[in-house]
Design an enzyme around this catalytic site. Structure first.
Site, mmCIF file in Angstrom:
data_model
loop_
_atom_site.group_PDB
_atom_site.id
_atom_site.type_symbol
_atom_site.label_atom_id
_atom_site.label_comp_id
_atom_site.label_asym_id
_atom_site.label_seq_id
_atom_site.Cartn_x
_atom_site.Cartn_y
_atom_site.Cartn_z
ATOM 1 C CG ASP A 104 8.770 -9.027 -13.186
ATOM 2 O OD1 ASP A 104 8.005 -8.134 -12.790
ATOM 3 O OD2 ASP A 104 8.464 -10.239 -13.192
ATOM 4 C CG ASP A 152 4.472 -5.713 -13.484
ATOM 5 O OD1 ASP A 152 4.028 -5.796 -14.641
ATOM 6 O OD2 ASP A 152 4.304 -6.593 -12.626
ATOM 7 C CD GLU A 153 6.427 -9.014 -16.577
ATOM 8 O OE1 GLU A 153 7.066 -9.613 -17.458
ATOM 9 O OE2 GLU A 153 5.406 -9.483 -16.042
#
EC number: 2.7.7.7
Length: 405
Positions: free
Chosen positions: A8, A104-105
């Site tokens: 993350d 973003d992950e």
């Protein structure tokens, strides 16, 4: 035993903006939509803003009450996409099973890499910092749900391990909201039955949870008990698109049916075009209505046949709006979503009364889409939008449309 990582990127949008403008690292700052256009929600913030109490998803005015010196920055999604792609190239050096979860992950299956998960997590964090200037929190576990939960436990720039041996002590005391896919509504229903921790979910009988929450309840029991075993998708594999939709907050509140009808037409055209481009059609139309008091209601309806027709989507959306809204308050934003998706060329049962009208309408929609692609978005417009305040809105360009996977 599998080794699954969940990576993350910390404060992703804000971190990218600080790379673009290093002076922002020294002040509390947040990324948000355009305040002048009323897209006033905090999307990301740096550590200085977080320390001042600023939270993601709160309104700008709330953030500024906590932090009057907060610096606001508009979004730059092309830049975020570039950095997300660079990060995925780093992941690809460690595994051929990388499944993105938003920009973003991502999950990585590193079971066969030949090193322990904590070591690999440290190498990923080091490369992200060295090559991109970004920090990453990584969760290490034996399944995807616990890996994601672990990545949330320590931030920023940390590695957290949840193992078969420690998950009962680490995970079970956490509040139910910490579990993947427990949203506000599910949380309220669980708390009403005195189910307050993840351990409380695991302690219930799965059939009781199913009676309470439907199939989702049984799924949550599986997650809480550490029995989730879904594979990480191969690198580059497209996740199944489950729904396509858009929502938008216009520059002024909506005050009557005419406003709602025009905005639904804009949103439905965007959704219909995106369905056409992907060769999809959907049977379920849902809407979201957010009023001037920032309260949201949702409603949905099943169509008689899968559709990608913007007119049919807009008509259904307006019907739902009439059924669920009484104009006790003005409307701040609207959303339209189409789900239960099928391929447009999938076989379907035709009505004996069908005169080919749907086929002709679909051909017309495709022709209009081709014209807009060639001559510009405004070359063909609905008559109701010619003098509308909303006629120049293009949701999938003005805001990041959501494609739920």
């Amino acid at each position: 035993m599998r080794t699954i990582l969940h990576s993350d990127l910390n404060n992703f949008y804000a971190s990218v903006e600080c790379l673009k403008n290093p002076a922002l690292k020294n002040v509390p700052m947040a990324v948000c939509g355009d305040p002048a256009a009323r897209h006033g929600i905090i999307l990301s913030k740096n550590e200085l803003a977080r320390a001042a109490g600023v939270k993601t998803a709160e309104a700008i005015w709330q953030a500024r009450e906590k932090c009057p010196e907060l610096v606001l920055v508009g979004t730059d999604f092309p830049a975020y996409l570039r950095y997300a792609e660079k990060m995925r190239r780093i992941y690809a050096d460690f595994s051929d099973r990388v499944e993105p979860f938003g920009l973003d992950e991502a999950w990585l299956d590193v079971s066969n890499v030949g090193a322990d998960g904590q070591t690999i997590a440290g190498e990923i964090r080091a490369r992200a910092k060295r090559e991109l200037g970004l920090t990453v929190s990584v969760g290490v576990s034996f399944n995807k749900v616990f890996a994601k939960l672990a990545s949330d436990l320590k931030k920023p720039d940390a590695t957290t391990c949840v193992t078969v041996e420690n998950f009962r002590n680490t995970v079970w005391p956490l509040p139910v909201r910490a579990l993947l896919y427990v949203g506000p509504a599910t949380e309220r229903r669980l708390l009403a039955r005195n189910i307050r921790t993840i351990g409380d979910i695991a302690a219930r009988r799965p059939e009781d949870l199913r009676a309470m929450l439907g199939k989702h309840g049984e799924t949550l029991w599986t997650y809480a008990s550490g029995l989730e075993c879904d594979p990480v998708a191969p690198l580059g594999a497209e996740a199944l698109i489950k729904s396509i939709g858009n929502s938008i907050t216009p520059a002024r509140d909506l005050c009557g049916d005419a406003d709602a009808r025009e905005l639904f037409a804009v949103l439905s055209q965007s959704v219909g075009e995106r369905l056409l481009r992907r060769g999809l059609a959907g049977r379920t139309v849902s809407i979201s209505i957010r009023d001037s008091a920032l309260k949201t209601i949702t409603a949905q309806q099943t169509l008689s046949a899968p559709s990608a027709l913007s007119g049919e989507i807009a008509q259904t959306a307006m019907q739902l709006f009439h059924e669920h809204w009484n104009w006790s308050r003005s409307v701040r934003s609207l959303g339209v979503c189409v789900s239960t998706l099928y391929a447009q060329d999938a076989p379907e049962q035709l009505s004996l009364l069908d005169d080919g009208g749907r086929t002709r309408a679909l051909a017309l929609e495709r022709t209009l889409l081709a014209l807009r692609d060639r001559y510009g978005r405004n070359c063909v417009r609905r008559a109701m939008l010619l003098d509308s305040d909303f006629g120049d809105l293009h949701p999938h360009e003005d805001l990041p449309a959501f494609v739920r996977r």
